[in-house]
Design a protein around this motif. Structure first.
Motif, PDB file in Angstrom:
ATOM      1  N   VAL A 163      13.973  -5.550 -28.267  1.00 40.51           N
ATOM      2  CA  VAL A 163      13.444  -4.943 -29.797  1.00 40.51           C
ATOM      3  C   VAL A 163      12.023  -4.219 -29.032  1.00 40.51           C
ATOM      4  CG1 VAL A 163      12.765  -5.512 -32.071  1.00 40.51           C
ATOM      5  CG2 VAL A 163      14.800  -6.753 -30.808  1.00 40.51           C
ATOM      6  N   GLY A 164      11.544  -3.287 -29.682  1.00 42.42           N
ATOM      7  CA  GLY A 164      10.497  -2.585 -29.295  1.00 42.42           C
ATOM      8  C   GLY A 164      10.993  -1.896 -27.845  1.00 42.42           C
ATOM      9  N   THR A 218      11.209   1.260 -27.311  1.00 41.38           N
ATOM     10  CA  THR A 218      10.374   2.429 -27.333  1.00 41.38           C
ATOM     11  C   THR A 218       8.913   2.363 -26.842  1.00 41.38           C
ATOM     12  OG1 THR A 218       9.977   2.209 -29.548  1.00 41.38           O
ATOM     13  CG2 THR A 218      12.013   3.694 -29.001  1.00 41.38           C
ATOM     14  N   GLY A 219       8.557   0.969 -26.498  1.00 39.32           N
ATOM     15  CA  GLY A 219       7.259   0.788 -26.212  1.00 39.32           C
ATOM     16  C   GLY A 219       6.953   0.825 -24.746  1.00 39.32           C
ATOM     17  N   TYR A 220       5.919   0.610 -24.259  1.00 37.69           N
ATOM     18  CA  TYR A 220       5.729   0.523 -22.673  1.00 37.69           C
ATOM     19  C   TYR A 220       6.298  -0.796 -22.084  1.00 37.69           C
ATOM     20  CZ  TYR A 220       2.108   4.144 -22.757  1.00 37.69           C
ATOM     21  OH  TYR A 220       1.575   5.369 -22.758  1.00 37.69           O
ATOM     22  N   SER A 255      11.636   2.552 -35.602  1.00 39.24           N
ATOM     23  CA  SER A 255      11.262   3.956 -36.412  1.00 39.24           C
ATOM     24  C   SER A 255      12.293   5.043 -35.748  1.00 39.24           C
ATOM     25  CB  SER A 255       9.647   4.196 -35.777  1.00 39.24           C
ATOM     26  OG  SER A 255       9.412   3.873 -34.660  1.00 39.24           O
ATOM     27  N   ILE A 275      17.661  -3.281 -36.425  1.00 38.84           N
ATOM     28  CA  ILE A 275      17.708  -4.769 -36.033  1.00 38.84           C
ATOM     29  C   ILE A 275      18.609  -5.278 -37.127  1.00 38.84           C
ATOM     30  CG2 ILE A 275      16.193  -6.672 -36.060  1.00 38.84           C
ATOM     31  CD1 ILE A 275      13.684  -4.716 -35.294  1.00 38.84           C
ATOM     32  N   ALA A 332       9.727  -7.083 -27.392  1.00 39.56           N
ATOM     33  CA  ALA A 332       8.610  -6.280 -26.840  1.00 39.56           C
ATOM     34  C   ALA A 332       7.763  -5.626 -27.971  1.00 39.56           C
ATOM     35  CB  ALA A 332       8.847  -5.518 -25.862  1.00 39.56           C
ATOM     36  N   ARG A 380       2.571 -18.077 -28.006  1.00 45.99           N
ATOM     37  CA  ARG A 380       1.998 -18.662 -26.810  1.00 45.99           C
ATOM     38  C   ARG A 380       0.973 -20.044 -27.218  1.00 45.99           C
ATOM     39  NH1 ARG A 380      -0.186 -13.168 -24.867  1.00 45.99           N
ATOM     40  NH2 ARG A 380       1.836 -12.095 -24.546  1.00 45.99           N
ATOM     41  N   CYS A 422      -0.767 -10.614 -20.227  1.00 47.98           N
ATOM     42  CA  CYS A 422      -1.214 -10.085 -18.753  1.00 47.98           C
ATOM     43  C   CYS A 422      -2.286 -10.700 -18.221  1.00 47.98           C
ATOM     44  CB  CYS A 422      -1.158  -8.591 -19.057  1.00 47.98           C
ATOM     45  SG  CYS A 422      -2.150  -8.009 -20.268  1.00 47.98           S
ATOM     46  N   GLY A 461      -0.827  -0.601 -24.510  1.00 45.51           N
ATOM     47  CA  GLY A 461       0.429  -0.158 -25.430  1.00 45.51           C
ATOM     48  C   GLY A 461       0.314   1.551 -25.509  1.00 45.51           C
ATOM     49  N   LYS A 462       1.529   1.974 -26.105  1.00 44.92           N
ATOM     50  CA  LYS A 462       1.721   3.318 -26.108  1.00 44.92           C
ATOM     51  C   LYS A 462       1.001   3.956 -27.118  1.00 44.92           C
ATOM     52  CE  LYS A 462       5.514   3.570 -29.141  1.00 44.92           C
ATOM     53  NZ  LYS A 462       6.846   3.974 -29.412  1.00 44.92           N
ATOM     54  N   ASN A 463       0.402   3.499 -28.075  1.00 49.56           N
ATOM     55  CA  ASN A 463      -0.288   4.096 -29.127  1.00 49.56           C
ATOM     56  C   ASN A 463      -1.817   4.213 -28.788  1.00 49.56           C
ATOM     57  OD1 ASN A 463       1.753   4.409 -30.839  1.00 49.56           O
ATOM     58  ND2 ASN A 463       1.576   2.220 -31.681  1.00 49.56           N
ATOM     59  N   ASN A 474       0.042  -5.124 -14.838  1.00 53.18           N
ATOM     60  CA  ASN A 474       0.344  -5.779 -16.260  1.00 53.18           C
ATOM     61  C   ASN A 474       1.596  -5.634 -16.971  1.00 53.18           C
ATOM     62  OD1 ASN A 474      -1.296  -2.749 -16.079  1.00 53.18           O
ATOM     63  ND2 ASN A 474      -0.429  -2.880 -18.367  1.00 53.18           N
ATOM     64  N   GLY A 524       2.708  -8.987 -15.412  1.00 51.77           N
ATOM     65  CA  GLY A 524       2.138  -9.216 -16.886  1.00 51.77           C
ATOM     66  C   GLY A 524       3.070  -9.308 -18.122  1.00 51.77           C
ATOM     67  N   ALA A 525       4.215  -8.519 -18.139  1.00 49.31           N
ATOM     68  CA  ALA A 525       5.060  -8.475 -19.060  1.00 49.31           C
ATOM     69  C   ALA A 525       6.426  -8.507 -18.836  1.00 49.31           C
ATOM     70  CB  ALA A 525       4.745  -7.181 -19.777  1.00 49.31           C
TER      71      ALA A 525
HETATM   72  N1  LIG Z   1       1.174  -3.222 -22.359  1.00 48.21           N
HETATM   73  C1  LIG Z   1       1.086  -4.311 -21.713  1.00 48.21           C
HETATM   74  O1  LIG Z   1       0.567  -4.346 -20.500  1.00 48.21           O
HETATM   75  C2  LIG Z   1       1.399  -5.759 -22.200  1.00 48.21           C
HETATM   76  C3  LIG Z   1       1.644  -5.958 -23.501  1.00 48.21           C
HETATM   77  N2  LIG Z   1       2.095  -7.297 -23.984  1.00 48.21           N
HETATM   78  C4  LIG Z   1       2.606  -7.265 -25.158  1.00 48.21           C
HETATM   79  O2  LIG Z   1       3.758  -6.953 -25.464  1.00 48.21           O
HETATM   80  C5  LIG Z   1       4.220  -6.408 -26.667  1.00 48.21           C
HETATM   81  C6  LIG Z   1       4.553  -4.985 -26.275  1.00 48.21           C
HETATM   82  O3  LIG Z   1       3.485  -4.172 -25.862  1.00 48.21           O
HETATM   83  P1  LIG Z   1       3.784  -2.727 -25.751  1.00 48.21           P
HETATM   84  O4  LIG Z   1       5.106  -2.383 -25.120  1.00 48.21           O
HETATM   85  O5  LIG Z   1       2.377  -2.583 -24.766  1.00 48.21           O
HETATM   86  O6  LIG Z   1       3.522  -2.307 -26.898  1.00 48.21           O
HETATM   87  P2  LIG Z   1       3.812  -0.728 -27.460  1.00 48.21           P
HETATM   88  O7  LIG Z   1       2.671  -0.317 -28.634  1.00 48.21           O
HETATM   89  O8  LIG Z   1       3.849   0.302 -26.347  1.00 48.21           O
HETATM   90  O9  LIG Z   1       5.235  -0.950 -27.966  1.00 48.21           O
HETATM   91  C7  LIG Z   1       5.615  -1.725 -29.373  1.00 48.21           C
HETATM   92  C8  LIG Z   1       7.130  -1.517 -29.843  1.00 48.21           C
HETATM   93  O10 LIG Z   1       7.025  -2.252 -30.855  1.00 48.21           O
HETATM   94  C9  LIG Z   1       8.088  -1.671 -32.000  1.00 48.21           C
HETATM   95  N3  LIG Z   1       7.604  -2.132 -33.117  1.00 48.21           N
HETATM   96  C10 LIG Z   1       6.386  -1.849 -33.873  1.00 48.21           C
HETATM   97  N4  LIG Z   1       6.316  -2.352 -34.850  1.00 48.21           N
HETATM   98  C11 LIG Z   1       7.502  -3.252 -35.063  1.00 48.21           C
HETATM   99  C12 LIG Z   1       8.277  -3.958 -36.057  1.00 48.21           C
HETATM  100  N5  LIG Z   1       7.364  -4.192 -37.324  1.00 48.21           N
HETATM  101  N6  LIG Z   1       9.224  -4.532 -35.864  1.00 48.21           N
HETATM  102  C13 LIG Z   1       9.878  -4.330 -34.697  1.00 48.21           C
HETATM  103  N7  LIG Z   1       9.445  -3.545 -33.624  1.00 48.21           N
HETATM  104  C14 LIG Z   1       8.283  -3.145 -34.094  1.00 48.21           C
HETATM  105  C15 LIG Z   1       7.750  -0.065 -31.643  1.00 48.21           C
HETATM  106  O11 LIG Z   1       9.016   0.295 -31.518  1.00 48.21           O
HETATM  107  P3  LIG Z   1       9.875   1.113 -32.867  1.00 48.21           P
HETATM  108  O12 LIG Z   1       8.774   1.968 -33.600  1.00 48.21           O
HETATM  109  O13 LIG Z   1      10.994   1.773 -31.957  1.00 48.21           O
HETATM  110  O14 LIG Z   1      10.573  -0.115 -33.532  1.00 48.21           O
HETATM  111  C16 LIG Z   1       6.998   0.145 -30.266  1.00 48.21           C
HETATM  112  O15 LIG Z   1       7.447   0.919 -29.289  1.00 48.21           O
HETATM  113  C17 LIG Z   1       2.728  -6.490 -27.568  1.00 48.21           C
HETATM  114  O16 LIG Z   1       2.735  -7.647 -28.283  1.00 48.21           O
HETATM  115  C18 LIG Z   1       1.830  -6.634 -26.274  1.00 48.21           C
HETATM  116  O17 LIG Z   1       0.603  -7.379 -26.749  1.00 48.21           O
HETATM  117  C19 LIG Z   1       2.123  -8.084 -23.136  1.00 48.21           C
HETATM  118  C20 LIG Z   1       1.652  -8.240 -21.768  1.00 48.21           C
HETATM  119  C21 LIG Z   1       1.178  -6.851 -21.041  1.00 48.21           C
END
Ligand SMILES: NC(=O)C1=CN([C@@H]2O[C@H](COP(=O)(O)OP(=O)(O)OC[C@H]3O[C@@H](n4cnc5c(N)ncnc54)[C@H](OP(=O)(O)O)[C@@H]3O)[C@@H](O)[C@H]2O)C=CC1
Ligand SMILES: CC(=O)N[C@@H](CCC(=O)OP(=O)(O)O)C(=O)O
Length: 345
Positions: A6-7, A9-11, A35, A59, A74, A102, A149, A184-186, A313, A317-318
């Motif tokens: 889940v997530g 599309t994020g980093y 999204s 989901i 994620a 945590r 991280c 993150g990506k935003n 990180n 870190g993730a």
């Molecule tokens: N970047 C890093 O180095 C690290 C990040 N983290 C933690 O890991 C998590 C993810 O980080 P990161 O990948 O960087 O974040 P991003 O912002 O890059 O990605 C987060 C993803 O979460 C999804 N999302 C957003 N809102 C919702 C929702 N309400 N329900 C379900 N999915 C949702 C989105 O995908 P979509 O819109 O497709 O649903 C989005 O692509 C965060 O909590 C961050 O703090 C932990 C360690 C290191």
């Protein structure tokens, strides 16, 4: 194993896809999005063109429980607190990459994250997934709170010295720096190219949500530990964290003795590499890998120790620490799917 993200599309999600697609024990990978459900992944991220062609799915906790063995969250803070209770159980394990699970004290979570905490029942079930230090509990857990991280770099750097009670507790200072992908990506004002490029910034001074996470773990190692000074800086690079840690020793030691202590602690842990005397790691030494590299020295003039701990990180870190935890949970080789060498230069 049948895995879901889940997530996706994020980093963090992107790194999980990279690792799990290549994992010898993962037979299927389902990607979820709020999204972009219904869209093909390769159309969103063209570096995955012809490789990850499947569609993102909505989901649906019930069908996820039926279809999956493990799901990675994620997602931003606040999501896992709602989703984890609906997912975990009936054979489905959850690894949460966010900070939602945590902190064991819900009040502390609300204070630092400025939002409602997960239920006490979920918090009690969640195991803090600092892989090298909590293996026994990780192996039995159905819910893992994957560490932050900065805490991963800081805690791996501090573990042996704190557990051996060699530090004067109130002297611990962690000076940490991160690449921009940590946010993150935003984009936001801190990470915007024009501001982040050729700039070096301190941020969230004395207010970072990783402070209570670090202190919580230090106290489990040594009940005399209380507060630490922890500062975060944004460095104009894409990936990597360096935590430079300073502390005073409670009794005289040589650098050689301390390095030997670290060698002994980490000798059974292939992803923590301790440098020889006089050598210090840099972030590129661990780029795109699951390694944490540590160097240290004692300044005999001040009796202060300097410890340098580096990770990627997005990996240790993730995402890669999350995969390491999955390996431990499922009783497979801890290093499975994680043997990629660091990318250098
Ligand atoms: N970047 C890093 O180095 C690290 C990040 N983290 C933690 O890991 C998590 C993810 O980080 P990161 O990948 O960087 O974040 P991003 O912002 O890059 O990605 C987060 C993803 O979460 C999804 N999302 C957003 N809102 C919702 C929702 N309400 N329900 C379900 N999915 C949702 C989105 O995908 P979509 O819109 O497709 O649903 C989005 O692509 C965060 O909590 C961050 O703090 C932990 C360690 C290191
Ligand atoms: C550069 C940058 O902004 N880094 C992020 C890293 C935090 C993070 O990933 O937070 P959790 O893992 O605890 O959710 C920050 O300092 O907030």
């Amino acid at each position: 194993m049948k895995a879901g993200i889940v997530g996706a599309t994020g980093y963090g999600g992107l790194e999980l896809i990279r690792l799990l697609s290549d994992h010898p024990e993962v037979e299927s990978l389902t990607l979820y999005s709020t999204s972009d459900a219904g869209k093909s992944f390769e159309n969103l991220y063209s570096h995955m063109n012809t490789v990850i062609t499947q569609k993102l799915e909505e989901i649906n906790p019930e069908s996820m429980q039926e279809r999956l063995d493990i799901v990675f969250l994620a997602t931003p803070p606040g999501v896992s607190r709602e989703l984890t209770p609906k997912l975990a159980g009936r054979g489905l394990k959850v690894i949460d990459l966010s900070g939602d699970l945590r902190l064991t004290d819900p009040q502390q979570y609300t204070e630092w994250y400025k939002q409602e905490a997960a239920s006490e029942e979920v918090l009690e079930r969640a195991v803090y997934g600092l892989s090298e230090w909590n293996q026994k509990k990780i192996k039995e857990a159905d819910i893992i709170a994957n560490p932050g991280c900065y805490p991963t770099a800081s805690l791996l750097g501090l573990g042996p010295i704190i557990q051996e009670r060699l530090a004067i507790p109130e002297t611990v200072v962690i000076d940490a720096k991160s690449g921009v992908s940590g946010a993150g990506k935003n984009p936001n004002p801190l990470t915007h190219f024009g501001h982040a490029q050729e700039n070096f910034q301190i941020y969230k001074v004395n207010q970072h949500k990783h402070i209570p996470e670090i202190e919580q773990q230090l106290k489990t190692w040594n009940d005399e530990m209380s507060t630490v000074t922890f500062s975060t800086h944004l460095v104009p690079m894409t990936r990597g964290i360096m935590a430079t840690i300073y502390l005073k020793l409670s009794e005289p030691q040589t650098t050689e003795q301390l390095l030997q202590l670290y060698e002994n602690y980490y000798s059974m842990h292939p992803f923590v590499r301790v440098r020889q005397e006089g050598q210090f790691p840099c972030t590129k030494h661990v780029y795109a890998s699951n390694y944490c590299d540590i160097g240290l020295t004692i300044d005999s003039r001040t009796n202060r120790v300097t410890i340098v701990s580096v990770i990627d990180n997005l990996m240790k870190g993730a995402a890669s620490q999350a995969v390491q935890n999955m390996n431990l949970q499922f009783g497979i080789e801890e290093t499975a799917g994680l043997q990629g060498l660091p990318l250098y230069p």
